[in-house]
Design a protein around this motif. Structure first.
Motif, short mmCIF file in Angstrom:
data_model
loop_
_atom_site.label_atom_id
_atom_site.label_comp_id
_atom_site.label_asym_id
_atom_site.label_seq_id
_atom_site.Cartn_x
_atom_site.Cartn_y
_atom_site.Cartn_z
N GLU A 1 0.71 -1.21 0.23
CA GLU A 1 0.45 0.07 0.48
C GLU A 1 0.60 1.39 0.42
N ASN A 2 0.10 2.42 -0.92
CA ASN A 2 0.89 3.16 -0.76
C ASN A 2 1.10 4.15 1.03
N SER A 3 1.91 4.83 1.13
CA SER A 3 2.89 5.44 2.39
C SER A 3 1.76 6.67 2.40
N ILE A 4 0.70 7.08 3.44
CA ILE A 4 0.14 8.48 3.24
C ILE A 4 1.00 8.92 4.96
N PHE A 5 1.56 10.41 4.81
CA PHE A 5 1.88 10.34 6.18
C PHE A 5 1.14 11.89 6.09
N SER A 6 0.85 12.12 7.16
CA SER A 6 -0.08 13.73 7.22
C SER A 6 1.40 14.65 7.75
N LEU A 7 1.13 15.97 7.06
CA LEU A 7 2.36 16.92 7.58
C LEU A 7 0.87 18.26 8.22
N ASN A 8 1.56 18.84 8.87
CA ASN A 8 0.98 19.93 9.87
C ASN A 8 -0.11 20.19 8.96
N GLY A 9 -1.89 19.18 8.75
CA GLY A 9 -3.41 19.49 7.98
C GLY A 9 -2.87 18.42 7.29
N PHE A 10 -1.83 18.54 6.26
CA PHE A 10 -2.51 18.02 4.83
C PHE A 10 -1.94 16.19 4.72
N THR A 11 -2.17 15.49 3.65
CA THR A 11 -1.19 14.37 3.99
C THR A 11 -0.90 14.30 2.51
N ILE A 12 -0.01 13.29 2.27
CA ILE A 12 0.49 13.59 1.13
C ILE A 12 1.31 12.15 1.17
N GLY A 13 0.97 11.74 -0.80
CA GLY A 13 0.90 10.13 -0.84
C GLY A 13 -0.48 9.48 -1.17
N GLY A 14 -1.13 10.19 -0.27
CA GLY A 14 -2.53 9.85 -1.06
C GLY A 14 -3.77 10.45 -1.69
N VAL B 1 21.96 19.02 11.98
CA VAL B 1 20.70 18.65 12.66
C VAL B 1 19.45 18.52 13.35
N SER B 2 20.45 18.25 14.38
CA SER B 2 19.72 18.64 15.81
C SER B 2 19.86 20.21 16.07
N ASN B 3 19.36 21.35 15.61
CA ASN B 3 19.20 22.41 16.06
C ASN B 3 18.59 22.98 14.82
N MET B 4 18.54 22.52 13.90
CA MET B 4 17.27 22.49 13.08
C MET B 4 15.55 21.77 12.73
N ILE B 5 15.87 20.86 13.54
CA ILE B 5 15.03 19.61 14.07
C ILE B 5 14.08 20.55 14.64
N LYS B 6 14.50 21.83 15.49
CA LYS B 6 13.61 22.08 16.11
C LYS B 6 12.55 23.47 15.37
N TYR B 7 13.12 24.10 14.69
CA TYR B 7 12.19 24.68 13.92
C TYR B 7 11.51 24.46 12.19
N VAL B 8 12.00 23.00 12.02
CA VAL B 8 11.41 22.73 10.39
C VAL B 8 10.77 21.69 11.05
N ASP B 9 9.05 21.57 9.97
CA ASP B 9 8.31 20.43 9.87
C ASP B 9 8.90 19.50 8.75
N MET B 10 9.85 19.47 7.94
CA MET B 10 10.55 18.62 7.69
C MET B 10 11.21 19.08 6.59
N LEU B 11 12.49 18.35 6.78
CA LEU B 11 14.40 18.35 6.38
C LEU B 11 14.28 18.44 4.67
N GLN B 12 15.02 19.24 4.26
CA GLN B 12 14.97 18.58 2.53
C GLN B 12 16.35 18.24 2.73
N ILE B 13 16.55 16.70 1.72
CA ILE B 13 18.50 16.76 2.17
C ILE B 13 18.39 17.03 -0.01
N GLY B 14 19.49 18.09 0.06
CA GLY B 14 19.68 18.17 -1.71
C GLY B 14 20.23 17.38 -2.55
#
Ligand code: PEP
Ligand code: MN
Length: 349
Positions: A79-92, A171-184
């Motif tokens: 099945e597709n993985s569906i995650f919620s991210l502050n108010g919406f879902t992705i993968g559905g 990483v440890s500082n950014m996770i205090k701020y962000v909802d999603m970490l981007q790896i470029g």
């Protein structure tokens, strides 16, 4: 895994292969043909490299049956993985649009832009504060100050924020701020960084490296999943080819291919994949038609004066037009855009 012996391989060579299969905690099943013997290695073979067998004498070829990226694979998670991210879902069924500037340039720039794009269809705000630039003399990003502005923009708009992390030490500082970490793209195979974000429980947007195969991308995702962080979104952002008319070549194929190989959501970045604002809308529509689960796009109030990637950035007006077109494509493929939420009364914009 199937180990195909050369015609005329000796019993001793076959026995040696079987011995090595068993040493790796797999069970061996031989099919003895008139000319050749094939030995199946059955069990948890994803962590055993085919190279272990390829170099043995008497071995002609080794073929994997199951994919080497077990956690990312649809074989083990249909099945597709569906995650919620502050108010919406992705993968559905919902298709979120992540938008914002390439770089956070100032407090007013990001706060004003966040408010504008929220009203025209952005569901999350992107903005780089640590920039991977080809030249060490180019603008490198506002760093922590930029993170604070992104967090403030989220407070004001309610849009979750997506920010690129460049180093393990961030990483440890950014996770205090962000909802999603981007790896470029340039860090897709920075395995220490992949492990570090895999140890967090923050969703990760993993961009395909510009010379990475689809299998490389899935193996990179596997590093994050293996750390126990299962909220990974894959992002096609164009690959390097011989073509110079665009910055990269959008691999539209990657979208249905990834969707068939993995249960993880797959989104497209039409900005980096084309490099020109006037191609962004067409390629975004193609991606949604091809099954993409979202779009991440660069938008700037004044692209001509953007500090980075202005050429590929949409104006807020063009962004609004693009969203209205993507909406139609989404509906044509039985999906829908995430409804945008208007929190600011018009007079207070
Ligand atoms: C970006 O999103 O601004 C970026 C640098 O993208 P990529 O890693 O795909 O080049
Ligand atoms: Mn950019």
């Amino acid at each position: 895994m199937m180990i195909i012996m050369q015609p005329g391989a000796t019993q001793e060579q076959v026995d040696h292969v079987i011995e090595l299969i068993e040493v790796n905690n797999l069970s061996a099943h031989s099919i003895v043909g008139v000319e050749q013997t094939i030995i199946g290695a059955v069990g948890e073979s994803h962590n055993v490299s085919p190279h272990v067998f390829e170099t043995l004498s008497g071995v002609q070829a080794v073929q994997r049956i199951s994919q080497p990226y077990k956690l990312a694979s649809r074989q083990f998670h249909p099945e597709n993985s569906i995650f919620s991210l502050n108010g919406f879902t992705i993968g559905g069924d919902e298709i979120p649009i992540i938008a914002g500037p390439c770089s956070v340039e100032s407090r007013s720039q990001i706060i004003d832009l966040a408010q504008i794009i929220k009203e025209t269809g952005a569901n999350a705000l992107r903005g780089g504060v640590f920039k991977p630039r080809s030249s060490p003399y180019s603008f490198q990003g506002l760093g922590e100050e930029g993170l604070q502005y992104m967090a403030e923009a989220r407070e004001l708009t309610g849009l979750p924020i997506v920010v690129e992390v460049m180093a393990v030490s961030q990483v440890s500082n950014m996770i205090k701020y962000v909802d999603m970490l981007q790896i470029g793209a340039r860090n897709m195979q920075n395995f220490n960084l992949l492990r570090a974000v895999g140890d967090t429980r923050i969703p990760v947007l993993l961009k395909r490296g510009m010379s990475a195969t689809i299998e490389d991308l899935l193996l990179a995702a596997e590093y994050i999943l293996a750390g126990g962080n299962n909220r990974v979104v894959l992002c096609e952002r164009g690959i390097r080819t011989f073509e110079t008319a665009t910055r990269n070549t959008t691999d539209i194929n990657a979208i249905p291919v990834l969707k068939s190989l993995t249960h993880l959501p797959v989104i497209l970045d039409p900005s980096h994949s084309t490099g020109y604002a006037n191609y962004v809308s067409a390629v975004s529509k193609a991606a949604v038609a091809a099954g993409a689960d979202g779009i991440i796009v660069e938008v700037h109030q004044d692209p001509a004066h953007a500090i980075s990637d202005g050429r590929q950035s949409l104006t807020p007006e063009d962004f609004a037009i693009m969203v209205s077109k993507i909406k139609l494509i989404a509906e044509a493929v039985d999906r829908r855009l995430v409804p945008s939420k208007f929190t600011l009364p018009l007079g207070e914009r």
